[in-house]
Design an enzyme around this catalytic site. Sequence first.
Site, PDB file in Angstrom:
ATOM      1  N   GLN A 178      12.423  14.296  11.126  1.00  0.00           N
ATOM      2  CA  GLN A 178      12.222  15.697  11.539  1.00  0.00           C
ATOM      3  C   GLN A 178      13.552  16.374  11.876  1.00  0.00           C
ATOM      4  OE1 GLN A 178      10.472  13.085  12.641  1.00  0.00           O
ATOM      5  NE2 GLN A 178       8.407  13.625  13.270  1.00  0.00           N
ATOM      6  N   ASP A 187       6.462  15.954  24.353  1.00  0.00           N
ATOM      7  CA  ASP A 187       5.064  15.973  23.903  1.00  0.00           C
ATOM      8  C   ASP A 187       4.092  15.865  25.067  1.00  0.00           C
ATOM      9  OD1 ASP A 187       6.788  14.888  21.558  1.00  0.00           O
ATOM     10  OD2 ASP A 187       4.969  15.748  20.705  1.00  0.00           O
ATOM     11  N   LYS A 200       9.633  12.184  21.057  1.00  0.00           N
ATOM     12  CA  LYS A 200       9.790  11.396  19.827  1.00  0.00           C
ATOM     13  C   LYS A 200      10.559  10.101  20.072  1.00  0.00           C
ATOM     14  CE  LYS A 200       8.432  12.077  16.574  1.00  0.00           C
ATOM     15  NZ  LYS A 200       7.172  11.410  16.142  1.00  0.00           N
TER      16      LYS A 200
HETATM   17  O1  MRU Z   1       5.621  13.585  15.594  1.00  0.00           O
HETATM   18  P1  MRU Z   1       6.046  15.021  15.801  1.00  0.00           P
HETATM   19  O2  MRU Z   1       6.953  15.527  14.738  1.00  0.00           O
HETATM   20  O3  MRU Z   1       4.876  15.914  16.071  1.00  0.00           O
HETATM   21  O4  MRU Z   1       6.878  14.927  17.138  1.00  0.00           O
HETATM   22  C1  MRU Z   1       7.489  16.098  17.648  1.00  0.00           C
HETATM   23  C2  MRU Z   1       8.355  15.873  18.803  1.00  0.00           C
HETATM   24  O5  MRU Z   1       8.476  14.795  19.340  1.00  0.00           O
HETATM   25  C3  MRU Z   1       9.000  17.081  19.357  1.00  0.00           C
HETATM   26  O6  MRU Z   1      10.275  16.822  19.803  1.00  0.00           O
HETATM   27  C4  MRU Z   1       8.091  17.547  20.498  1.00  0.00           C
HETATM   28  O7  MRU Z   1       6.794  17.758  20.024  1.00  0.00           O
HETATM   29  C5  MRU Z   1       8.548  18.763  21.124  1.00  0.00           C
HETATM   30  S1  MRU Z   1       8.225  20.124  20.128  1.00  0.00           S
HETATM   31  C6  MRU Z   1       8.610  21.555  20.880  1.00  0.00           C
END
Ligand code: MRU
Length: 361
Positions: free
Chosen positions: A204, A245, A256
């Site tokens: 990401q 999250d 993450k």
């Molecule tokens: O697995 P993902 O791509 O949904 O994980 C996203 C993350 O860990 C982001 O850093 C987190 O959601 C914060 S988003 C503002």
Amino acid sequence: MKIEKKYYRTIWLENHSDIMVINQTKLPYFFEIEKLSTGDDAFFAIKDMIVRGAPLIGITAAYGVYLYAKEIIGSSNFTEDLRILAEKLKSARPTAVNLSWAVDKQLELISVDKPKDMIIKDLLESAEIMADEDVEINKAIGKNGLELIQEIHNKKGKVNILTHCNAGWFATVDYGTATAPIYLANEAGLDLHVWVDETRPRNQGSKLTAYELLHEGISHSVIADNTGGHLMQNGMVDMVIVGCDRVAANGDVCNKIGTYLKALAAYDNNIPFYVAMPKSTLDMTLASGKDIPIEEREEAELKFFAGLAEGKETEVLVMPEGSNALNYGFDVTPAKYVTGIITEDGIVKPCRDELEKLQTR
Ligand code: MRU
């Protein structure tokens, strides 16, 4: 955010009833828009990570409840069936609490005493409000975080920021959380450089955050996930800003996978480690990060590397076929490693007292 001079949000309503999203699994190679016409479309968009990032998952689920309601308007057990489908949406991904936060807000609008068409109208209106609010919340996080960047800039004349994953525009409706202060600092003309963790296995960072920064004209370098510690030891990082999250009542931060290691390295090198958090990501029902459910994803995400070859998307095997892989999506950074939490209401310490006050504001 502008793509090819056109302003986009990551999710929007079209023709008064269709929900449109940007397919994030196609980026950075192809900018493709997908229509979500049914509740299951929303469910799978979340599950298969066509949309991802805690706030955007929540907003998509809010629209998902509306889409399910439209589909089952003929049901004789309308409210009961809708509640079951809403619970299904909540199960699409386990870690980001914004998902259940948004669905629960929608569930408050469902009542047996209300005509079905009124419920559907209210669900759409409420999803639209949540989407608009998300943009305002991120702008406020941006303003609060900008002060931190400005402070370092005043002392050093340039600010090197490390970020992990994508807590950017793509993870929200617009602006992002961790990236909002960066975008505002760039608009204010501050000299910045962003270190973008590639964020294996789904990348990401290198696929989405780098794409955003490139389009915003912000100086950045993608780094392998294990590089951050070395940069910190060598004075090349002034601050870390990440998203989250789920944040537990004691200030433990789930984000993450790999975030924890960055926090440890930042702590060891006296580098401020900030977490950008909309209040919808705070879960005061969980005493500590130990209680946060950690998503485990398919082995294939690790075993195969997805990329572009000769203009076509392709996947290549990057380990012996017979090896097992373990693919946790998230980890928990204990509160003691977090310098501060940047929220829409201001910057708070990662502790129960301050988080409790925040909840009642
Ligand atoms: O697995 P993902 O791509 O949904 O994980 C996203 C993350 O860990 C982001 O850093 C987190 O959601 C914060 S988003 C503002």
